[in-house]
Design a protein around this motif. Structure first.
Motif, PDB file in Angstrom:
ATOM      1  N   ALA A   1       0.828  -1.201   0.000  1.00 28.93           N
ATOM      2  CA  ALA A   1       0.000   0.000   0.000  1.00 28.93           C
ATOM      3  C   ALA A   1       0.867   1.258   0.000  1.00 28.93           C
ATOM      4  O   ALA A   1       0.609   2.214  -0.746  1.00 28.93           O
ATOM      5  N   GLN A   2       1.903   1.240   0.840  1.00 29.64           N
ATOM      6  CA  GLN A   2       2.821   2.379   0.892  1.00 29.64           C
ATOM      7  C   GLN A   2       3.507   2.577  -0.450  1.00 29.64           C
ATOM      8  O   GLN A   2       3.665   3.705  -0.931  1.00 29.64           O
ATOM      9  N   LEU A   3       3.917   1.485  -1.069  1.00 26.28           N
ATOM     10  CA  LEU A   3       4.614   1.593  -2.348  1.00 26.28           C
ATOM     11  C   LEU A   3       3.703   2.184  -3.423  1.00 26.28           C
ATOM     12  O   LEU A   3       4.159   2.979  -4.258  1.00 26.28           O
ATOM     13  N   ALA A   4       2.435   1.810  -3.425  1.00 26.85           N
ATOM     14  CA  ALA A   4       1.495   2.364  -4.414  1.00 26.85           C
ATOM     15  C   ALA A   4       1.416   3.882  -4.265  1.00 26.85           C
ATOM     16  O   ALA A   4       1.414   4.615  -5.268  1.00 26.85           O
ATOM     17  N   ASP A   5       1.376   4.378  -3.028  1.00 28.43           N
ATOM     18  CA  ASP A   5       1.365   5.827  -2.783  1.00 28.43           C
ATOM     19  C   ASP A   5       2.664   6.467  -3.264  1.00 28.43           C
ATOM     20  O   ASP A   5       2.654   7.522  -3.899  1.00 28.43           O
ATOM     21  N   VAL A   6       3.776   5.831  -2.931  1.00 30.68           N
ATOM     22  CA  VAL A   6       5.093   6.352  -3.308  1.00 30.68           C
ATOM     23  C   VAL A   6       5.210   6.451  -4.833  1.00 30.68           C
ATOM     24  O   VAL A   6       5.667   7.469  -5.369  1.00 30.68           O
ATOM     25  N   GLU A   7       4.797   5.394  -5.529  1.00 31.61           N
ATOM     26  CA  GLU A   7       4.901   5.387  -6.988  1.00 31.61           C
ATOM     27  C   GLU A   7       4.036   6.496  -7.600  1.00 31.61           C
ATOM     28  O   GLU A   7       4.476   7.225  -8.496  1.00 31.61           O
ATOM     29  N   ARG A   8       2.822   6.638  -7.104  1.00 30.17           N
ATOM     30  CA  ARG A   8       1.919   7.662  -7.630  1.00 30.17           C
ATOM     31  C   ARG A   8       2.518   9.057  -7.430  1.00 30.17           C
ATOM     32  O   ARG A   8       2.542   9.879  -8.353  1.00 30.17           O
ATOM     33  N   VAL A   9       3.016   9.322  -6.230  1.00 28.14           N
ATOM     34  CA  VAL A   9       3.577  10.637  -5.916  1.00 28.14           C
ATOM     35  C   VAL A   9       4.843  10.902  -6.729  1.00 28.14           C
ATOM     36  O   VAL A   9       5.020  11.994  -7.292  1.00 28.14           O
ATOM     37  N   ALA A  10       5.731   9.908  -6.814  1.00 30.11           N
ATOM     38  CA  ALA A  10       7.002  10.098  -7.524  1.00 30.11           C
ATOM     39  C   ALA A  10       6.764  10.403  -9.001  1.00 30.11           C
ATOM     40  O   ALA A  10       7.401  11.295  -9.574  1.00 30.11           O
ATOM     41  N   ILE A  11       5.834   9.683  -9.626  1.00 37.24           N
ATOM     42  CA  ILE A  11       5.558   9.919 -11.051  1.00 37.24           C
ATOM     43  C   ILE A  11       4.894  11.284 -11.241  1.00 37.24           C
ATOM     44  O   ILE A  11       5.203  12.015 -12.195  1.00 37.24           O
ATOM     45  N   ALA A  12       4.008  11.680 -10.324  1.00 41.27           N
ATOM     46  CA  ALA A  12       3.377  13.001 -10.426  1.00 41.27           C
ATOM     47  C   ALA A  12       4.412  14.114 -10.272  1.00 41.27           C
ATOM     48  O   ALA A  12       4.369  15.127 -11.001  1.00 41.27           O
ATOM     49  N   LEU A  13       5.348  13.958  -9.340  1.00 40.94           N
ATOM     50  CA  LEU A  13       6.416  14.950  -9.158  1.00 40.94           C
ATOM     51  C   LEU A  13       7.266  15.055 -10.419  1.00 40.94           C
ATOM     52  O   LEU A  13       7.561  16.156 -10.904  1.00 40.94           O
TER      53      LEU A  13
END
Length: 285
Positions: free
Chosen positions: A155-167
């Motif tokens: 779950a944490q990784l899904a958030d991290v991936e979404r945020v990193a790609i948006a940044l």
């Protein structure tokens, strides 16, 4: 409470200010092939701190960051303490570096199957998240998303991936309007006291990213860059065995490298570097 030295990185010194705040001081040291070279690049630390402050301000709507203020020396940033995640959050928009090497060997990078027939420096169909381990010594190692999920939880990784790609996407779009391609970059994310995801360390600097001039971009070979490639190329030509100590850098290499860092700062921020030296808060909007 006096500042207490906590740790030294390749480029930064880390001090504790109190239980909630840290001071990150960016030196002018430069490392290549994981060795800190004996010659410094004047003002390099100020470029890293100023650019990070600019991006933290620009991208704050996507995810909060750890910055509290930039001090008058232009190289010291007061930050909130975070519990840093044990992965490097790498996003690639173009095929270069270790991603290109992995692709040549396997047609994949970090578990992503890529289209056939891609060339060195080709733009990818869409940005991809390619996590890496944090190596205490030596190179970070590319890992799959499955391996990353074992380290931080799915779950944490899904958030991290979404945020990193948006940044990455927001920064890459901004940079293109300034004539710079961000081929790839590395983010470090952590958790605050309430368990919320926060961007830490540095962001979108020539040390953590691959910046290419858009006007000379041509896939099929390595690109000119605004990072330390000029230093790497010089070191490669010396016959150095890539173990400590590294070679001294001649004056022309130092001057050229400084000019590339400063040019990246000025292009991306549209702020004259001298204006930043006079008043570092100018990058904070």
């Amino acid at each position: 409470m006096p500042e207490t030295h906590v740790a030294s990185g390749k480029v930064r010194e880390l001090y504790a200010l109190d239980d909630d705040r840290l001071l990150l001081v960016a030196s002018d040291r430069i490392s290549t092939f994981d060795v800190i070279l004996p010659t410094e690049i004047p003002d390099k630390g100020r470029v890293l701190t100023g650019l990070s402050g600019f991006w933290f301000t620009l991208l704050h709507a996507i995810v909060p960051n750890h910055m509290l203020s930039i001090r008058e020396d232009g190289r010291s940033m007061e930050c909130r303490r975070l519990e840093m995640l044990p992965i490097e959050c790498v996003v690639r928009g173009y095929l270069a570096g270790s991603g290109w090497k992995d692709y040549q060997a396997t047609g994949m990078t970090s578990g992503h199957r890529l289209p056939e027939g891609l060339r060195d420096s080709d733009k990818l169909p869409e940005p991809i998240f390619t996590p890496a381990t944090k190596a205490q010594t030596g190179h970070d190692e590319n890992i799959s998303r499955e391996q990353a999920a074992e380290l931080v939880g799915a779950a944490q990784l899904a958030d991290v991936e979404r945020v990193a790609i948006a940044l990455y996407a927001a920064a890459a779009n901004h940079a293109l309007t300034r004539g710079i391609i961000i081929a790839d970059t590395k983010f470090e994310l952590g958790l605050d006291a309430d368990g919320r995801l926060v961007l830490g360390d540095e962001a979108l600097t020539p040390d953590s990213s691959r910046f290419w001039p858009a006007d000379s971009y041509e896939p099929g070979h390595a690109q000119d860059s605004f990072d330390k490639q000029f230093v790497r190329d010089f070191c490669e030509q010396t016959g150095w065995d890539k173990t400590d100590p590294g070679p001294e850098l001649p004056d022309d290499v130092v001057a050229h490298t400084r000019s590339k860092y400063v040019e990246a700062f000025e292009r991306l921020t549209t702020i004259p570097f001298d204006s930043y030296l006079e008043n570092p808060s100018v990058v904070l909007g």
